[in-house]
Design a protein around this motif. Sequence first.
Motif, PDB file in Angstrom:
ATOM      1  N   ASN A 117       0.843  -1.199   0.000  1.00  0.00           N
ATOM      2  CA  ASN A 117       0.000   0.000   0.000  1.00  0.00           C
ATOM      3  C   ASN A 117       0.877   1.248   0.000  1.00  0.00           C
ATOM      4  OD1 ASN A 117      -2.042  -1.865   0.348  1.00  0.00           O
ATOM      5  ND2 ASN A 117      -2.401  -1.371   2.495  1.00  0.00           N
TER       6      ASN A 117
ATOM      7  N   GLU B 206      -3.761   7.358  -3.514  1.00  0.00           N
ATOM      8  CA  GLU B 206      -3.641   6.215  -2.615  1.00  0.00           C
ATOM      9  C   GLU B 206      -3.815   4.935  -3.425  1.00  0.00           C
ATOM     10  OE1 GLU B 206      -6.032   6.532   1.080  1.00  0.00           O
ATOM     11  OE2 GLU B 206      -6.559   8.523   0.324  1.00  0.00           O
TER      12      GLU B 206
ATOM     13  N   ALA C 278      -4.003   0.648  -2.748  1.00  0.00           N
ATOM     14  CA  ALA C 278      -4.070  -0.421  -1.757  1.00  0.00           C
ATOM     15  C   ALA C 278      -4.250  -1.758  -2.465  1.00  0.00           C
ATOM     16  CB  ALA C 278      -5.207  -0.189  -0.767  1.00  0.00           C
TER      17      ALA C 278
ATOM     18  N   GLY D 152      -3.061  -6.203   1.825  1.00  0.00           N
ATOM     19  CA  GLY D 152      -2.793  -5.139   2.781  1.00  0.00           C
ATOM     20  C   GLY D 152      -4.051  -4.469   3.284  1.00  0.00           C
ATOM     21  N   MET D 153      -5.199  -5.154   3.138  1.00  0.00           N
ATOM     22  CA  MET D 153      -6.486  -4.599   3.570  1.00  0.00           C
ATOM     23  C   MET D 153      -7.187  -5.630   4.454  1.00  0.00           C
ATOM     24  SD  MET D 153      -7.652  -2.901  -0.073  1.00  0.00           S
ATOM     25  CE  MET D 153      -8.910  -1.815   0.608  1.00  0.00           C
TER      26      MET D 153
ATOM     27  N   ASP E  50      -9.664  -5.643   6.400  1.00  0.00           N
ATOM     28  CA  ASP E  50     -11.125  -5.690   6.494  1.00  0.00           C
ATOM     29  C   ASP E  50     -11.797  -6.008   5.158  1.00  0.00           C
ATOM     30  OD1 ASP E  50     -10.445  -3.287   5.306  1.00  0.00           O
ATOM     31  OD2 ASP E  50     -11.977  -2.111   6.341  1.00  0.00           O
TER      32      ASP E  50
ATOM     33  N   THR F  37       1.483   1.773   3.992  1.00  0.00           N
ATOM     34  CA  THR F  37       0.451   2.496   4.726  1.00  0.00           C
ATOM     35  C   THR F  37      -0.717   1.585   5.102  1.00  0.00           C
ATOM     36  OG1 THR F  37      -0.544   3.172   2.623  1.00  0.00           O
ATOM     37  CG2 THR F  37       1.040   4.689   3.632  1.00  0.00           C
ATOM     38  N   GLN F  38      -1.473   2.011   6.115  1.00  0.00           N
ATOM     39  CA  GLN F  38      -2.677   1.287   6.500  1.00  0.00           C
ATOM     40  C   GLN F  38      -3.788   1.599   5.496  1.00  0.00           C
ATOM     41  OE1 GLN F  38      -2.907  -0.870   9.231  1.00  0.00           O
ATOM     42  NE2 GLN F  38      -0.682  -0.537   9.283  1.00  0.00           N
ATOM     43  N   ALA F  39      -4.606   0.606   5.205  1.00  0.00           N
ATOM     44  CA  ALA F  39      -5.692   0.821   4.247  1.00  0.00           C
ATOM     45  C   ALA F  39      -6.927   0.045   4.683  1.00  0.00           C
ATOM     46  CB  ALA F  39      -5.268   0.383   2.849  1.00  0.00           C
ATOM     47  N   SER F  40      -8.069   0.647   4.461  1.00  0.00           N
ATOM     48  CA  SER F  40      -9.358   0.028   4.760  1.00  0.00           C
ATOM     49  C   SER F  40     -10.240   0.124   3.529  1.00  0.00           C
ATOM     50  CB  SER F  40     -10.028   0.733   5.944  1.00  0.00           C
ATOM     51  OG  SER F  40     -11.393   0.331   6.058  1.00  0.00           O
TER      52      SER F  40
END
Length: 455
Positions: A180, A204, A206, A210-211, A213, A437-440
């Motif tokens: 991500n 962004e 993703a 890396g997700m 959820d 990076t964090q990704a949702s």
Amino acid sequence: MKAINKLVTAFALSMLTSSVVAAVSPEEAAKLGASLTPLGGEKAGNTDGSIPDWNGGLGKGAGKADERGFLADPFADERPLFTITIQNLDQYKERLSAGQVAMFKRYPETYKMPVYVTHRTAAAPAAIYEAAKISATRTELIEGGNGLKNFTDSRYYPFPIPQNGLEVIWNHMTRYRGGNQVRSTVQATPQTNGDFTPVYFDEEVAFPDGMPDLSADKAENALLFFKQRVTAPSRLAGNVLLVHDSLDQIREPRMAWLYNAGQRRVRRAPQVAYDGPGTAADGLRTSDNLDMFNGAPDRYEWKLVGKREMFIPYNNYRLESPQLKYADILKAGHTNQELARYELHRVWEVEATLKAGERNIYAKRRFFVDEDSWQIAVSELYDGRGQLWRVGQSMLLQNYAAETPINAFEALYDLMNGRYVASGLKNEEKRSITFGTQASIKDFTPAALRNAGVR
């Protein structure tokens, strides 16, 4: 990396599953990491040593990144071995593509290619190498080559030992990109006199692994999720593009939405595919030109021409330097070739010919794909009359800090009108790419577009 490391366990389990239909035999796959690099390039150099052996690529300690994430150039002290110009072009034609030769003829006074010693810098994390092993023995083309089967355990490089041209292109589309990421970039479409107005994007990207959820059902056919917000100029600021890309775009076509800041409305955007117009590109590229090629491959017949040695853009750290201004790079006709770096590398050559009854403004495409990174380095695009129309090049480099091949930017040159579009420039931005990076999935929904588009 935790999600990626699960691939190692998945690989061990796959070797125990006798019912798996292999893309290549276990004996062939054993060449990965032996006579072949872990991603499928030839480990050995060429006979005269101008292409060296691959010895692992650049490690994370190859240089330092500054506080903004920009990389030091590990080859800053090197000088060109020679420079190709219109005067000595015939001497080097054998190692150039038709599109590269055409650039010299279109811009005989200014176009040049500084050629440096070759460094095989491409590298990726160990878990990605294990993913390629999974892919080699499991993944198959389905739906006439428009999708992938048995790929979700690996996610990267479905065909490290390719058997045809479409498999090479799938390696490009599914290559590892550092996970991500968040980035601010600039795109420009200079006029024939070199004047340009930069378009600024916040982007962004993703990936399913890396997700956390992302539902299993959605992840099964997902390739990546992409969100792009225009921040300047003011006439475009606030517009947002959202794309859900799938592995099989025939069974589940790409889904795209646009938020128009002026209208404050979210709409479906089916035109963001194939030869639909590229965002803010002044008609100089199509949607499927971005990243040299992206999207569904179903409208073309794909042919693997073979492998050859060619001068391609490589290790272009100088072009990503924050010491440069965009005006230093963007010049009339083409980007500043004084700042470019080319090296001799082996590439896969792939030709795509438009199928009878299908529609695209490009009747034929030719791609030259780096054997070590599976990135398309050079492209050629032909019109319906068979004339060479546009030439693309991606200014490749290895982000050693993130252990991933990337580029400084990519450019697509229109030989007919003398203009071009350059995408992905970062030199004057506050930060380079932020990886991991964090990704949702909640951030990549149509409902999230309005928030992203607030001016």
